[in-house]
Scaffold this active site. Sequence first.
Site, short mmCIF file in Angstrom:
data_model
loop_
_atom_site.label_atom_id
_atom_site.label_comp_id
_atom_site.label_asym_id
_atom_site.label_seq_id
_atom_site.Cartn_x
_atom_site.Cartn_y
_atom_site.Cartn_z
N ASN A 210 3.38 68.57 20.22
CA ASN A 210 3.99 67.49 21.01
C ASN A 210 4.49 68.08 22.33
O ASN A 210 4.29 69.26 22.61
CB ASN A 210 5.13 66.82 20.23
CG ASN A 210 6.18 67.83 19.84
OD1 ASN A 210 6.84 68.42 20.69
ND2 ASN A 210 6.33 68.08 18.54
N ASP A 279 5.87 66.09 12.15
CA ASP A 279 6.14 65.47 10.84
C ASP A 279 5.00 65.71 9.86
O ASP A 279 5.22 65.73 8.65
CB ASP A 279 6.37 63.96 11.02
CG ASP A 279 7.68 63.69 11.74
OD1 ASP A 279 8.68 64.33 11.38
OD2 ASP A 279 7.69 62.87 12.67
N LYS A 289 -13.99 77.61 13.63
CA LYS A 289 -13.88 76.49 14.58
C LYS A 289 -14.69 75.29 14.07
O LYS A 289 -15.87 75.43 13.70
CB LYS A 289 -14.39 76.94 15.94
CG LYS A 289 -14.21 75.91 17.02
CD LYS A 289 -14.75 76.42 18.34
CE LYS A 289 -14.75 75.28 19.35
NZ LYS A 289 -15.47 75.63 20.56
N PRO A 305 7.77 69.71 5.61
CA PRO A 305 9.14 69.66 5.08
C PRO A 305 10.11 69.21 6.18
O PRO A 305 9.89 69.49 7.35
CB PRO A 305 9.43 71.11 4.69
CG PRO A 305 8.45 71.93 5.45
CD PRO A 305 7.24 71.07 5.67
N ILE A 307 13.23 69.95 7.92
CA ILE A 307 14.06 71.16 8.01
C ILE A 307 15.55 70.81 8.03
O ILE A 307 16.34 71.34 7.25
CB ILE A 307 13.69 71.97 9.27
CG1 ILE A 307 12.22 72.39 9.19
CG2 ILE A 307 14.61 73.17 9.44
CD1 ILE A 307 11.63 72.91 10.48
N VAL A 308 15.91 69.86 8.89
CA VAL A 308 17.34 69.56 9.03
C VAL A 308 17.89 68.93 7.75
O VAL A 308 19.03 69.21 7.35
CB VAL A 308 17.61 68.71 10.30
CG1 VAL A 308 17.19 67.25 10.13
CG2 VAL A 308 19.07 68.79 10.71
N PHE A 323 18.97 65.76 16.08
CA PHE A 323 18.66 64.98 17.27
C PHE A 323 17.75 63.84 16.82
O PHE A 323 16.98 64.00 15.87
CB PHE A 323 17.93 65.85 18.31
CG PHE A 323 18.87 66.49 19.30
CD1 PHE A 323 19.78 67.45 18.89
CD2 PHE A 323 18.84 66.13 20.65
CE1 PHE A 323 20.65 68.04 19.80
CE2 PHE A 323 19.70 66.71 21.56
CZ PHE A 323 20.61 67.67 21.15
N LYS A 337 18.96 57.90 10.52
CA LYS A 337 18.67 59.33 10.28
C LYS A 337 19.93 60.10 9.92
O LYS A 337 19.90 61.02 9.10
CB LYS A 337 18.01 59.95 11.52
CG LYS A 337 16.54 59.57 11.65
CD LYS A 337 15.88 60.09 12.91
CE LYS A 337 14.43 59.59 12.94
NZ LYS A 337 13.78 59.74 14.23
N LYS A 341 19.39 61.73 6.32
CA LYS A 341 19.23 63.19 6.30
C LYS A 341 20.53 63.90 5.93
O LYS A 341 20.58 65.12 5.88
CB LYS A 341 18.70 63.68 7.66
CG LYS A 341 17.32 63.08 8.01
CD LYS A 341 16.71 63.75 9.24
CE LYS A 341 15.41 63.07 9.64
NZ LYS A 341 14.36 64.01 10.05
O1 PMT Z 1 12.37 70.22 24.43
P1 PMT Z 1 12.63 69.26 25.57
O2 PMT Z 1 11.40 69.07 26.42
O3 PMT Z 1 13.86 69.61 26.37
O4 PMT Z 1 12.91 67.82 24.91
C1 PMT Z 1 14.07 67.64 24.16
C2 PMT Z 1 13.83 66.75 22.94
C3 PMT Z 1 13.42 65.36 23.39
C4 PMT Z 1 12.72 67.36 22.07
C5 PMT Z 1 15.18 66.73 22.13
O5 PMT Z 1 16.20 66.21 22.94
C6 PMT Z 1 15.05 65.92 20.85
O6 PMT Z 1 15.21 64.72 20.81
N1 PMT Z 1 14.75 66.62 19.72
C7 PMT Z 1 14.47 66.00 18.42
C8 PMT Z 1 13.01 65.70 18.31
C9 PMT Z 1 12.63 65.09 16.97
O7 PMT Z 1 11.83 65.64 16.26
O8 PMT Z 1 13.27 63.99 16.69
P2 PMT Z 1 13.01 63.14 15.32
O9 PMT Z 1 13.76 61.89 15.54
O10 PMT Z 1 11.56 63.07 15.01
O11 PMT Z 1 13.69 64.02 14.19
C10 PMT Z 1 15.04 63.84 13.79
C11 PMT Z 1 15.67 65.17 13.44
O12 PMT Z 1 15.00 65.75 12.33
C12 PMT Z 1 15.61 66.20 14.55
O13 PMT Z 1 16.83 66.89 14.53
C13 PMT Z 1 14.45 67.11 14.14
O14 PMT Z 1 14.64 68.44 14.60
C14 PMT Z 1 14.55 67.04 12.62
N2 PMT Z 1 13.28 67.24 11.91
C15 PMT Z 1 12.25 66.38 12.07
C16 PMT Z 1 11.12 66.54 11.33
C17 PMT Z 1 11.03 67.63 10.43
N3 PMT Z 1 9.94 67.84 9.71
N4 PMT Z 1 12.05 68.49 10.31
C18 PMT Z 1 13.17 68.30 11.03
O15 PMT Z 1 14.11 69.10 10.92
#
Ligand code: PMT
Length: 399
Positions: A210, A279, A289, A305, A307-308, A323, A337, A341
Site C-alpha cells: 500500500n 490485511d 516468477k 494476523p 498485530i495490534v 490508528f 476498531k 481490537k
Molecule cells: O505512513 P504515512 O504515509 O505517513 O501514512 C500514515 C498512515 C495513513 C498509514 C497512518 O496515519 C495510519 O492511518 N495507519 C494505520 C493504517 C491501517 O492499517 O489502518 P487500519 O484501519 O486498516 O488498521 C487499524 C489498526 O490495526 C492500525 O493500527 C493497524 O496498524 C492495525 N492492524 C491492521 C491490520 C493488521 N493485520 N494488523 C494490524 O495491527
Amino acid sequence: MAHLFNRNVLLGVSGGIAAYKSAELVRQLQERGARVRVVMTRGAQEFITPLTLQALSGNPVHTELLDAGAEMGMGHIELARWADLLLVAPATADLLARLCQGRADDLLTTVALATPAPLLLAPAMNQQMWRDPATADNVATLQGRGAHLVGPAEGEQACGDVGPGRMADPAVIADAADALFTGGELSGKRVVVTAGPTREALDPVRYISNHSSGKMGFALARAAADAGASTTLVSGPVQLPTPDHVQRVDVVSAQDMLEQCLTLLPACDIFIACAAVADYRPAAVQDRKIKKDAQETSLQLVRNPDIVAAVAAAEHAPFTVGFAAETNDVLAYARDKLQRKGLDMIVANDVSDTAIGFNSDQNAATVLWQGGEEALQRASKDTVARQVMALIARRLTAG
Ligand code: PMT
C-alpha cells in the site's frame, strides 16, 4: 529504566591513575544502553592503552587532533556533533584548568569546545590538588557554565593520602549520566511504534502493498524519544532515516512484523500501531516468477494476523494505541476498531484526503478512547505525533 538507551556518550579520558576505571565505566554505560566512543589525552595513554578501550567500546579510540586519517572518518567536529553527552572521567586538575580556559590544544579540549552536548565531569586527583583554591575556582567556573559534576569520592588514594579526590565509582558515574536524560513526560517508558507498509510476496519479483510512506510512524517514534521514552520502531520497507535515539527493526511482511512485535512485547509499556499492515497475503508464494500466459488470472488471499489486536489481547498487555485509516464514516469505524481490537486508544485519520493521508507531510486526526475524544487540527506529522504522545501521557496518568 535506562534513560541512556540509544544515547551517544563520548567518554573523555585524561591522564590520571583512575583512568584504569574508565574501562569498567565503558561497560557500565553500555549496560544502560548507551553507544560509547572514547577520546583519550596523551597522558591517559600512559595509564591505559587505547586498545583496551577500543575492545570494550567496539569503536576506534580517538587520540589525535591533527590526524588526517581520523579527520576523513570521524573528525573532531563529527565527534562533537555525534555526542549526546560528553563525559570526562577521570577529569584531572590539569584538564579542568584547560577546560576552564577554553583551550583547544588537544582533541578532548577541542571537542569540549565544539560540542553543544552537556558536559559531565568526574574529577580525580590528589586530595590536596582538589582542595587547592585554583582547582576550586576552575570547578566553580565550569559549573557556572552548566557543566555537571559527579564526585569526587573521599577515601584512601593511590598516592597514600586520605581525603576527597578519588574518582567516583563507575556505576555511580554511569547513573549520574543516566539521570541527565530524565525529565520527559514519557521518561522511563518503553515505547514500540510500528510504521510503514508491509509487503506480501506473490513470487520472487512481485508483492501486494500500500501507499504508506512511514512518515507518520517515524514522527511518532521521534516524538516518543523526545518525550524521554526508550523507543523501538518496527518498520516496513520505507525510505526514511532512523530518528535520533530510536532503535529500528526492519521487517517486510505482516508475519515478520507480528513476530518482531511479540518479541519486543515483554519490554514494552506503550505500543503504537501506525503501520498500514496488509490485511491479506497470497495463500501461496510462488518460488518462480509467475508467467503472464493466461488472459485472466485470480489470486487467492488469506487473512493476515491482526498485530495490534494480538498485542492488546496479550497477558500484561501494554497501553495499546491503534490508528484507523478510513475513507468514510471515519469516527464510527474507528470506534468499532477501538472496541473490537481491545485498544486503549485509537487515532482516526481520513485517508481519502490526499493532503493528510498516505505519504503527505501533514495529518489531522481525532483521538478516541473509552469515554473521551480529542480532535487534532491539521498540522505537520511531527506536531500531530507530539500531540498524540501528550494525550497518551495524560491517559496513562489518569490510570
Ligand atoms: O505512513 P504515512 O504515509 O505517513 O501514512 C500514515 C498512515 C495513513 C498509514 C497512518 O496515519 C495510519 O492511518 N495507519 C494505520 C493504517 C491501517 O492499517 O489502518 P487500519 O484501519 O486498516 O488498521 C487499524 C489498526 O490495526 C492500525 O493500527 C493497524 O496498524 C492495525 N492492524 C491492521 C491490520 C493488521 N493485520 N494488523 C494490524 O495491527
